[in-house]
Motif scaffolding. Structure first.
Motif, PDB file in Angstrom:
ATOM      1  N   GLN A  10     -44.019  34.220 -82.101  1.00 29.70           N
ATOM      2  CA  GLN A  10     -43.135  35.378 -81.918  1.00 29.70           C
ATOM      3  C   GLN A  10     -42.695  36.046 -83.021  1.00 29.70           C
ATOM      4  N   GLY A  11     -41.468  36.197 -83.607  1.00 34.56           N
ATOM      5  CA  GLY A  11     -41.160  36.804 -84.840  1.00 34.56           C
ATOM      6  C   GLY A  11     -41.129  35.842 -86.135  1.00 34.56           C
ATOM      7  N   GLY A  12     -41.396  34.585 -85.954  1.00 42.40           N
ATOM      8  CA  GLY A  12     -41.713  33.684 -86.986  1.00 42.40           C
ATOM      9  C   GLY A  12     -40.327  33.051 -87.875  1.00 42.40           C
ATOM     10  N   GLY A  13     -39.123  33.691 -87.032  1.00 40.37           N
ATOM     11  CA  GLY A  13     -37.945  33.381 -87.740  1.00 40.37           C
ATOM     12  C   GLY A  13     -37.645  31.843 -87.744  1.00 40.37           C
ATOM     13  N   ILE A  14     -37.995  31.068 -86.784  1.00 40.31           N
ATOM     14  CA  ILE A  14     -37.722  29.397 -87.064  1.00 40.31           C
ATOM     15  C   ILE A  14     -38.497  28.793 -88.416  1.00 40.31           C
TER      16      ILE A  14
END
Length: 142
Positions: A10-14
């Motif tokens: 997804q957005g790579g935030g984790i």
């Protein structure tokens, strides 16, 4: 040299937060491989400090057996996890890898993890970093 794969989609935030924290807490000789289910996730983890990055099903399947530690959200082991971005081949490669796995138990997949306390993501990442540090220290002592 210890190699840690950080897997996210997804957005790579984790993955970004995991890479940043581990990069600050672990020795310089630890290498980080960003494995993204999409190019954005890989890019975000690279900007956070990963040494290398690779994207997609082939990259995840190929590299899963070539790292010492795999980390990310628990959904990386579920076929069709991350809103379908995690393919069955990716999940199988990650789950069957001989690498030690340190996973964050996020309940976004509709699967209840009984026996776990619900914690904010920053607390879960702090605990993940502590456990990886402990694991690496125990390897050095052995």
């Amino acid at each position: 040299m210890m190699k840690i794969a950080v897997v996210d989609g997804q957005g790579g935030g984790i993955g970004k937060h995991i890479v940043e924290k581990l990069r600050r807490e672990l020795p310089e000789n630890v290498e980080f491989l960003a494995l993204g289910t999409n190019a954005l996730a890989t890019s975000i983890m690279l900007r956070a400090g990963a040494n290398e990055g690779a994207t997609g099903e082939g990259a995840v399947a190929y590299n899963a057996a070539r790292v010492d530690i795999i980390t990310g959200p628990v959904s990386i082991l579920f076929p069709h996890g991350m809103l379908g971005e995690l393919t069955p081949r990716m999940a199988e490669a990650l789950a069957s890898s001989p690498a030690r796995k340190f996973l964050i138990p996020l309940n976004r997949s509709g699967i209840e993890m009984v026996g776990l306390k619900s914690e904010p993501l920053p607390h879960l990442i702090d605990e993940l970093v502590r456990r990886i540090k402990d694991y690496l220290e125990n390897l050095e002592d052995a």
